[in-house]
Write an enzyme that holds these catalytic residues in place. Sequence first.
Site, PDB file in Angstrom:
ATOM      1  N   CYS A 132       3.061   4.620 -12.355  1.00 37.94           N
ATOM      2  CA  CYS A 132       4.442   5.093 -12.221  1.00 37.94           C
ATOM      3  C   CYS A 132       5.420   3.970 -12.577  1.00 37.94           C
ATOM      4  O   CYS A 132       6.396   4.180 -13.296  1.00 37.94           O
ATOM      5  CB  CYS A 132       4.703   5.608 -10.811  1.00 37.94           C
ATOM      6  SG  CYS A 132       4.412   4.408  -9.492  1.00 37.94           S
ATOM      7  N   THR A 168      -2.675   6.158  -4.461  1.00 40.08           N
ATOM      8  CA  THR A 168      -1.834   4.992  -4.779  1.00 40.08           C
ATOM      9  C   THR A 168      -2.259   3.794  -3.935  1.00 40.08           C
ATOM     10  O   THR A 168      -2.416   2.677  -4.433  1.00 40.08           O
ATOM     11  CB  THR A 168      -0.350   5.316  -4.503  1.00 40.08           C
ATOM     12  OG1 THR A 168       0.021   6.443  -5.305  1.00 40.08           O
ATOM     13  CG2 THR A 168       0.547   4.145  -4.839  1.00 40.08           C
ATOM     14  N   ARG A 169      -2.465   4.025  -2.653  1.00 41.93           N
ATOM     15  CA  ARG A 169      -2.793   2.923  -1.740  1.00 41.93           C
ATOM     16  C   ARG A 169      -4.156   2.311  -2.063  1.00 41.93           C
ATOM     17  O   ARG A 169      -4.353   1.108  -1.908  1.00 41.93           O
ATOM     18  CB  ARG A 169      -2.746   3.415  -0.294  1.00 41.93           C
ATOM     19  CG  ARG A 169      -1.333   3.749   0.148  1.00 41.93           C
ATOM     20  CD  ARG A 169      -1.281   4.472   1.490  1.00 41.93           C
ATOM     21  NE  ARG A 169       0.085   4.874   1.786  1.00 41.93           N
ATOM     22  CZ  ARG A 169       0.984   4.114   2.378  1.00 41.93           C
ATOM     23  NH1 ARG A 169       0.673   2.892   2.735  1.00 41.93           N
ATOM     24  NH2 ARG A 169       2.207   4.563   2.611  1.00 41.93           N
ATOM     25  N   ASN A 290       8.577   8.276  -8.230  1.00 42.54           N
ATOM     26  CA  ASN A 290       7.415   7.565  -8.766  1.00 42.54           C
ATOM     27  C   ASN A 290       6.306   8.520  -9.167  1.00 42.54           C
ATOM     28  O   ASN A 290       5.605   8.310 -10.168  1.00 42.54           O
ATOM     29  CB  ASN A 290       6.888   6.554  -7.740  1.00 42.54           C
ATOM     30  CG  ASN A 290       6.593   7.173  -6.396  1.00 42.54           C
ATOM     31  OD1 ASN A 290       7.462   7.803  -5.793  1.00 42.54           O
ATOM     32  ND2 ASN A 290       5.380   7.003  -5.909  1.00 42.54           N
TER      33      ASN A 290
END
Length: 311
Positions: A132, A168-169, A290
Amino acid sequence: MSNKIKAAIIGSGNIGTDLMIKILRNGQNIEMGVMVGIDETSDGLARANRMGVATTHEGVEGLVKMPEFADIDVVFDATSASAHRHNDVFLRGHKEDIKMVDLTPAAIGPYCVPVVNLEKHLKEGNVNMVTCGGQATIPMVAAVSNVAKVHYAEIVASISSKSAGPGTRANIDEFTETTSKAIEVVGGAEKGKAIIILNPAEPPLLMRDTVYVLSEKADQAQVEKSVEEMAAAVASYVPGYRLKQKVQFDEIPDDQPINVPGLGYFSGLKTSIFLEVEGAAHYLPAYAGNLDIMTSAALGTAERIAESLVH
């Protein structure tokens, strides 16, 4: 008979579901074929069922067993970097010429930022949508690079903690590595660096991106014009993408060069660009710009690939 290309989405989480809704609402050359997940109870699969889209909760193994798979020409992968490596090999074993649009940081195929380099990669079997932060900032680095040689570019992507899901994490390291590399390969910087910040503020903040570019001396008006034109090009497929303020310039004189650790001393022009990305709120909240920029860029890429397949 529709001449649209049928697509499957792997990953029924936030990104996959938002992408599905974008295709159902706005698909020009692409239409939904199958939504693929691994969690039978996921909201994405439930929503796909309600919207009349075929589903499987058995991953890519389930997808290839479905009769719909015969008509699938494009697959979006919104899982994780490690899962994508498996999915790409597995699907090619069943359909060699399938087109993969990778929304993970796996980067098996070339990096693709639609406004910068999509036309070069239309024939590729797998294209990677970077990250992103990469989709938001690399066009700005490229805009400066179009005017002057870029020595160094650093981007800081600040996103709401709430818009950073498990995928994402789990991929923070890959995010920084992939984005940094793509700043160089696609953006044209000699050296790139990426930083991501998960902001826990309440209410959640919109995505903000700061881009610092150190280049050779250049006409500031030309650089500003290039940046504004590029921002308008990105906004054509991500309407919530905008410059937050005017482009800022700092001249670095030859007799007062700055030191970039690991690279050396440079004079020239420092360009600072400040961006905001607001999501379209198709499925995700407006603050999740994002995620919206990723799904918008992926759909824009697939639309152009599909157009090249049809014509």
